[in-house]
Every structure is written in structure tokens, then in C-alpha cells.
Design an enzyme around this catalytic site. Structure first.
Site, PDB file in Angstrom:
ATOM      1  N   ARG A 129      31.846  23.436 -45.520  1.00 24.88           N
ATOM      2  CA  ARG A 129      33.251  23.490 -45.140  1.00 24.88           C
ATOM      3  C   ARG A 129      33.817  24.894 -45.379  1.00 24.88           C
ATOM      4  O   ARG A 129      33.255  25.684 -46.148  1.00 24.88           O
ATOM      5  CB  ARG A 129      34.071  22.489 -45.950  1.00 24.88           C
ATOM      6  CG  ARG A 129      33.620  21.039 -45.807  1.00 24.88           C
ATOM      7  CD  ARG A 129      34.443  20.146 -46.727  1.00 24.88           C
ATOM      8  NE  ARG A 129      34.096  18.739 -46.592  1.00 24.88           N
ATOM      9  CZ  ARG A 129      33.196  18.106 -47.349  1.00 24.88           C
ATOM     10  NH1 ARG A 129      32.550  18.769 -48.294  1.00 24.88           N
ATOM     11  NH2 ARG A 129      32.956  16.821 -47.167  1.00 24.88           N
ATOM     12  N   LYS A 153      34.403  18.451 -51.929  1.00 27.15           N
ATOM     13  CA  LYS A 153      35.596  17.644 -52.170  1.00 27.15           C
ATOM     14  C   LYS A 153      35.449  16.872 -53.472  1.00 27.15           C
ATOM     15  O   LYS A 153      34.360  16.491 -53.873  1.00 27.15           O
ATOM     16  CB  LYS A 153      35.821  16.669 -51.008  1.00 27.15           C
ATOM     17  CG  LYS A 153      36.299  17.336 -49.722  1.00 27.15           C
ATOM     18  CD  LYS A 153      36.649  16.304 -48.678  1.00 27.15           C
ATOM     19  CE  LYS A 153      37.278  16.941 -47.446  1.00 27.15           C
ATOM     20  NZ  LYS A 153      37.624  15.936 -46.424  1.00 27.15           N
ATOM     21  N   HIS A 229      35.201  24.428 -38.673  1.00 28.73           N
ATOM     22  CA  HIS A 229      34.794  23.021 -38.687  1.00 28.73           C
ATOM     23  C   HIS A 229      33.976  22.660 -37.444  1.00 28.73           C
ATOM     24  O   HIS A 229      33.142  21.753 -37.493  1.00 28.73           O
ATOM     25  CB  HIS A 229      36.024  22.120 -38.791  1.00 28.73           C
ATOM     26  CG  HIS A 229      35.817  20.956 -39.705  1.00 28.73           C
ATOM     27  ND1 HIS A 229      35.598  21.090 -41.065  1.00 28.73           N
ATOM     28  CD2 HIS A 229      35.746  19.621 -39.463  1.00 28.73           C
ATOM     29  CE1 HIS A 229      35.433  19.899 -41.612  1.00 28.73           C
ATOM     30  NE2 HIS A 229      35.513  18.996 -40.659  1.00 28.73           N
ATOM     31  N   ARG A 232      30.510  23.340 -38.292  1.00 28.93           N
ATOM     32  CA  ARG A 232      30.001  22.245 -39.139  1.00 28.93           C
ATOM     33  C   ARG A 232      29.576  21.058 -38.267  1.00 28.93           C
ATOM     34  O   ARG A 232      28.502  20.484 -38.456  1.00 28.93           O
ATOM     35  CB  ARG A 232      31.092  21.831 -40.129  1.00 28.93           C
ATOM     36  CG  ARG A 232      30.758  20.651 -41.038  1.00 28.93           C
ATOM     37  CD  ARG A 232      31.878  20.521 -42.064  1.00 28.93           C
ATOM     38  NE  ARG A 232      31.916  19.218 -42.727  1.00 28.93           N
ATOM     39  CZ  ARG A 232      31.230  18.934 -43.833  1.00 28.93           C
ATOM     40  NH1 ARG A 232      30.415  19.819 -44.362  1.00 28.93           N
ATOM     41  NH2 ARG A 232      31.356  17.740 -44.410  1.00 28.93           N
ATOM     42  N   HIS A 255      29.079  14.195 -47.372  1.00 33.85           N
ATOM     43  CA  HIS A 255      29.919  13.043 -47.046  1.00 33.85           C
ATOM     44  C   HIS A 255      29.793  11.986 -48.137  1.00 33.85           C
ATOM     45  O   HIS A 255      28.714  11.782 -48.700  1.00 33.85           O
ATOM     46  CB  HIS A 255      29.511  12.437 -45.704  1.00 33.85           C
ATOM     47  CG  HIS A 255      29.959  13.228 -44.532  1.00 33.85           C
ATOM     48  ND1 HIS A 255      29.366  13.147 -43.288  1.00 33.85           N
ATOM     49  CD2 HIS A 255      30.966  14.139 -44.391  1.00 33.85           C
ATOM     50  CE1 HIS A 255      29.972  13.952 -42.447  1.00 33.85           C
ATOM     51  NE2 HIS A 255      30.950  14.559 -43.090  1.00 33.85           N
ATOM     52  N   TYR A 264      28.726  11.474 -35.619  1.00 37.06           N
ATOM     53  CA  TYR A 264      27.880  12.422 -34.893  1.00 37.06           C
ATOM     54  C   TYR A 264      26.834  11.726 -34.040  1.00 37.06           C
ATOM     55  O   TYR A 264      26.340  12.299 -33.076  1.00 37.06           O
ATOM     56  CB  TYR A 264      27.207  13.384 -35.874  1.00 37.06           C
ATOM     57  CG  TYR A 264      28.194  14.221 -36.643  1.00 37.06           C
ATOM     58  CD1 TYR A 264      28.924  15.222 -36.018  1.00 37.06           C
ATOM     59  CD2 TYR A 264      28.435  13.988 -37.992  1.00 37.06           C
ATOM     60  CE1 TYR A 264      29.849  15.977 -36.711  1.00 37.06           C
ATOM     61  CE2 TYR A 264      29.357  14.736 -38.697  1.00 37.06           C
ATOM     62  CZ  TYR A 264      30.063  15.733 -38.047  1.00 37.06           C
ATOM     63  OH  TYR A 264      30.988  16.472 -38.735  1.00 37.06           O
TER      64      TYR A 264
END
Length: 288
Positions: A129, A153, A229, A232, A255, A264
Site C-alpha cells: 500500500r 493496517k 492502489h 497494487r 488482507h 481479483y
């Protein structure tokens, strides 16, 4: 930081709506009906469902804080209904376009060119990210082992692997960076940033976005958006198209669940469908 700023903006907007004649807001006096009235107000005003969901999350987090630290008995936002949103298909850059951008000639003696190329390369090769790239310390980047240590995150650390090609680009960047007094970093400083500006200071988000946007636009990329992004998304899509397992892509991207990665697979299926319809003899219409 972006999430914190968004939550603060949401709470300020809510306060403006809920404040009494004296301009004051007393959160403990607010009822579920009051909160539903605000949600209804912003929904009728044209706020997108995804934004409404975030605003409700802001309220829930705020009241959770009041319960934890100020003795509030219950969370009046806990049962606010979340509007349903459709899942967007990720925008991505075609592999041939990415390849052309990353293979274009640059001057090895030009620090900014070398750095900017590495920024694009790192986004596409590792799928990290923007905030993760911006937070990289020099000690987080191990070219000899082919590993990045990334803080993602919720402050979760993960190790992202990369190949020899990116390792060589990293070594070229470090050579260009440390050959100048202005950009050189101290190898003894554990907090030294990996990426720096021409004056030696760390990068900031807008600069990174501008670098990626300009590189993709100048390289002729034909995506609806040209942002970090998108690279990514491109990394994940190309890995799945090449046969990588969805579990490995999930771990690489950081994730929390497979549900975030599964979007995806819709992109790769769309490519498969288009290729089938244009190539298979039984998919073509007779006479055309």
C-alpha cells in the site's frame, strides 16, 4: 492517518447536524432515533452508500470510546443498519503496459529518475500500500534476502518477498541516494527512511501519487485511474492470472480475510471470458 482524518470529518459533520440552539452537543443525550435521523438525512442528501457505512462506523467507534473511558452504559449506534454496497471490480494496468513502463530507459545518474522508477516497480512487484511504502525504513528493505518488512493496517507486520530484478533496482537506488551528501542516510540510524526527497527528507503521500500518476500516464497506461492502489490491484491480478494461489496473494497483500482477495478473481474471470469469446470457435457467431 487517512482513516483518522475521515472519522474526524464524519464526527464534525454529525455534531453540526445534532448541535442544539446553543451550538453544543451532548453525546450522552443522543438517542438511537437521533442517529437514525442523521443517517437518513445524509442518505437523502446523496451521500454514497459506502460513505454512509463509514460514517456509521465513525459513530460506533466514538460511542465505543465513550463506553470504555467515560462510563457510557450502551452504544446507541450499535444497531444502525448499514446500507448495502456493490463490490467494485478493481482497476488495473495491463501487464504489457506495466512492462513497457518499467523497461523504459532512465538515467542511472539521475537520483529522481532512479527513485521514481523504483517507486512504481515496488508497488507493482510487491503489491504494498501507499502508506506502507511511505513508512519503509532503510533497515526494512533487505535486497540480499529479497524481503520487505512492512507495517500494514492495524499495525500488523508482514514480510513481503521479491525477486532479483527488484533487488537490483533497490541496489541502484541506494547507490544513487548515498552518492550525494543531500540524500545520503546514516547506516547507523534505525529510523532512517528508505525513500527520500532530493533534500533528504521522507516522502509524502501526494508526492508518491504524483510520481505514479506521471509515470503511468507518460508510459501510455490505459486505466481509468492511475494511482498507487491501481498498481497494487495490478500485482494481485497478474499473480492470479499466472497461477498463484488466492491464499498466497492474500498473505502477500496483507488482507485480513480471503473475501478481500476474492474480488481479483472476478477480474481474472472477466479476462478469461473475453479471451474465450474472441478465440473459441464455438463462442463465435456464425457469419461474423
Amino acid at each position: 492517518l487517512h482513516t483518522q482524518a475521515a472519522y474526524m470529518a464524519d464526527l464534525k459533520a454529525w455534531k453540526q447536524f445534532m448541535a442544539g440552539p446553543d451550538g453544543e452537543l451532548h453525546p450522552t443525550d443522543v438517542t438511537r432515533g437521533d442517529l437514525r435521523a442523521w443517517v437518513s438525512h445524509i442518505s437523502r442528501g446523496g451521500t454514497a452508500p459506502r460513505s454512509v457505512r463509514r460514517k456509521i462506523s465513525s459513530l460506533r467507534a466514538f460511542y465505543t470510546y465513550l463506553m470504555k473511558y467515560h462510563g457510557l452504559a450502551e452504544n446507541p449506534a450499535s444497531d444502525l443498519a448499514m446500507p448495502k454496497v456493490g463490490r467494485d471490480i478493481p482497476v488495473y494496468v495491463r501487464p504489457e503496459e506495466t512492462r513497457a513502463i518499467l523497461d523504459a530507459e532512465i538515467s542511472p545518474d539521475n537520483f529522481e529518475e532512479v527513485r521514481n522508477r523504483l517507486i512504481v516497480d515496488m508497488f507493482y512487484t510487491t503489491g504494498i500500500r501507499c502508506s506502507e511504502l511511505m513508512g519503509l525504513k532503510d533497515t526494512d528493505v533487505d535486497a540480499s534476502r529479497g524481503e520487505l518488512k512492512v507495517l500494514g493496517k492495524r499495525n500488523k507486520e508482514r514480510v513481503v518477498p521479491f525477486g532479483r530484478e527488484l533487488a537490483e533496482s533497490i541496489e541502484s537506488y541506494r547507490l544513487a541516494r548515498d552518492s550525494s551528501e543531500a540524500t545520503r542516510i546514516s547506516p547507523r540510524d534505525p529510523e532512517a527512511p528508505f525513500f527520500v526527497r532530493t533534500d533528504g527528507r521522507p516522502l509524502y503521500r501526494k508526492l508518491i501519487y504524483n510520481v505514479v500518476h506521471s509515470s503511468l500516464a507518460d508510459g501510455g497506461a490505459h486505466a481509468a485511474r492511475l494511482s498507487p492502489h491501481v498498481l497494487r490491484h495490478s500485482c494481485a491480478t497478474d499473480m492470479l492470472n499466472a497461477g498463484a494461489s488466492i491464499a498466497s496473494v492474500k498473505d502477500m497483500l496483507g488482507h485480513a480475510s480471503l473475501a478481500s482477495t476474492q474480488v481479483y478473481t472476478h477480474v481474472t474471470y472477466k479476462d478469461l471470458l473475453n479471451n474465450y469469446q474472441s478465440a473459441h470457435p464455438r463462442a463465435l457467431k456464425k457469419g461474423g
